[in-house]
Motif scaffolding. Structure first.
Motif, PDB file in Angstrom:
ATOM      1  N   ILE A  34      35.734  60.713  65.971  1.00 47.76           N
ATOM      2  CA  ILE A  34      36.069  60.701  64.539  1.00 47.76           C
ATOM      3  C   ILE A  34      37.171  59.663  64.266  1.00 47.76           C
ATOM      4  O   ILE A  34      37.172  59.006  63.221  1.00 47.76           O
ATOM      5  N   VAL A  37      35.468  56.351  64.075  1.00 48.71           N
ATOM      6  CA  VAL A  37      34.765  56.224  62.790  1.00 48.71           C
ATOM      7  C   VAL A  37      35.757  55.809  61.710  1.00 48.71           C
ATOM      8  O   VAL A  37      35.514  54.858  60.945  1.00 48.71           O
ATOM      9  N   LYS A  38      36.881  56.485  61.662  1.00 48.87           N
ATOM     10  CA  LYS A  38      37.872  56.211  60.611  1.00 48.87           C
ATOM     11  C   LYS A  38      38.565  54.866  60.793  1.00 48.87           C
ATOM     12  O   LYS A  38      39.076  54.300  59.834  1.00 48.87           O
ATOM     13  N   TRP A  46      30.725  53.426  57.364  1.00 42.09           N
ATOM     14  CA  TRP A  46      31.059  54.702  58.014  1.00 42.09           C
ATOM     15  C   TRP A  46      32.541  55.053  57.800  1.00 42.09           C
ATOM     16  O   TRP A  46      32.905  56.200  57.598  1.00 42.09           O
ATOM     17  N   LYS A  47      33.363  54.003  57.840  1.00 43.99           N
ATOM     18  CA  LYS A  47      34.794  54.187  57.622  1.00 43.99           C
ATOM     19  C   LYS A  47      35.038  54.754  56.212  1.00 43.99           C
ATOM     20  O   LYS A  47      35.715  55.769  56.054  1.00 43.99           O
ATOM     21  N   SER A  50      33.671  58.338  55.695  1.00 42.72           N
ATOM     22  CA  SER A  50      34.445  59.365  56.394  1.00 42.72           C
ATOM     23  C   SER A  50      35.780  59.642  55.702  1.00 42.72           C
ATOM     24  O   SER A  50      36.332  60.732  55.829  1.00 42.72           O
ATOM     25  N   VAL A  56      35.466  65.281  56.338  1.00 44.27           N
ATOM     26  CA  VAL A  56      34.160  64.784  56.760  1.00 44.27           C
ATOM     27  C   VAL A  56      34.092  64.865  58.292  1.00 44.27           C
ATOM     28  O   VAL A  56      35.065  64.571  58.986  1.00 44.27           O
ATOM     29  N   VAL A  58      31.760  64.235  62.046  1.00 42.47           N
ATOM     30  CA  VAL A  58      30.767  63.371  62.672  1.00 42.47           C
ATOM     31  C   VAL A  58      30.049  64.179  63.754  1.00 42.47           C
ATOM     32  O   VAL A  58      30.635  65.084  64.355  1.00 42.47           O
ATOM     33  N   LEU A  81      27.075  61.431  59.687  1.00 40.11           N
ATOM     34  CA  LEU A  81      28.247  62.012  59.033  1.00 40.11           C
ATOM     35  C   LEU A  81      27.858  63.233  58.200  1.00 40.11           C
ATOM     36  O   LEU A  81      26.785  63.268  57.593  1.00 40.11           O
ATOM     37  N   GLU A 105      43.537  68.985  60.100  1.00 34.63           N
ATOM     38  CA  GLU A 105      42.203  68.417  60.310  1.00 34.63           C
ATOM     39  C   GLU A 105      41.383  69.444  61.086  1.00 34.63           C
ATOM     40  O   GLU A 105      41.936  70.420  61.587  1.00 34.63           O
TER      41      GLU A 105
END
Ligand code: ZN
Ligand code: ZN
Length: 166
Positions: A34, A37-38, A46-47, A50, A56, A58, A81, A105
């Motif tokens: 994750i 991704v971020k 995708w960034k 997310s 969000v 993954v 996602l 988170e």
């Protein structure tokens, strides 16, 4: 929770294996995925997807993908996602001693969580690195027929060693 199997090449004799699912290090794997991704490792779309919504998730579990066009195969994280169905409810969910809200988170999300508490935001397209075609998740039959990654030879028939771990 993870599983894998070994095959043997009928041409060059090499043994090769494909490991899918999740192992006991999954929370670390999830966090790394994750974060990637971020940080944009999987592209700008995708960034921003997310970051565009709260919490969000993954799909960080590993699956076996096969190319119909050329037979190339790869084990890759799903990478699709997902967004929570109910953000407030999810914030109250406990992971160990603390709730998601207290963690700040979701520590990790498994595919069964995705099925229960999330909906798909967008599917990741798995591209074949050999020919560029789209790969699909391997069927059971395809699992038994993965060709040798070194020489492309067919696997020895009946040689299929299963491995499983928690
Ligand atoms: Zn081979
Ligand atoms: Zn291909």
């Amino acid at each position: 929770m993870g599983s894998g199997f070994g095959l043997k090449c009928s041409k060059c004799g090499k043994e090769y294996a494909a490991y899918t699912g999740i192992g006991f290090l999954f929370p670390q794997v999830y966090k790394a995925t994750i974060t990637d991704v971020k940080n944009g490792k999987y592209g700008e779309e995708w960034k921003s997807l997310s970051m565009g919504k709260e919490l969000v998730a993954v799909d960080a579990e590993r699956y076996l993908y096969v190319c119909k066009n050329c037979g190339h195969w790869a084990v890759e994280p799903g990478l699709s996602l997902y967004a929570p169905n109910d953000v407030e409810k999810l914030k109250k969910k406990k992971y160990g001693e603390k709730t998601v809200e207290q963690w700040g988170e979701v520590p990790y999300v498994m595919s069964m969580d995705l099925e229960e508490d999330y909906h798909l935001l967008k599917s990741w397209i798995h591209k074949c690195e050999k020919c560029g075609d789209e790969m699909h998740r391997a069927t059971h039959d395809e699992e038994y027929n993965l060709h040798c990654p070194d020489c492309g030879g067919a696997p020895v028939e009946g040689y299929h060693v299963l491995h499983k771990w928690d």
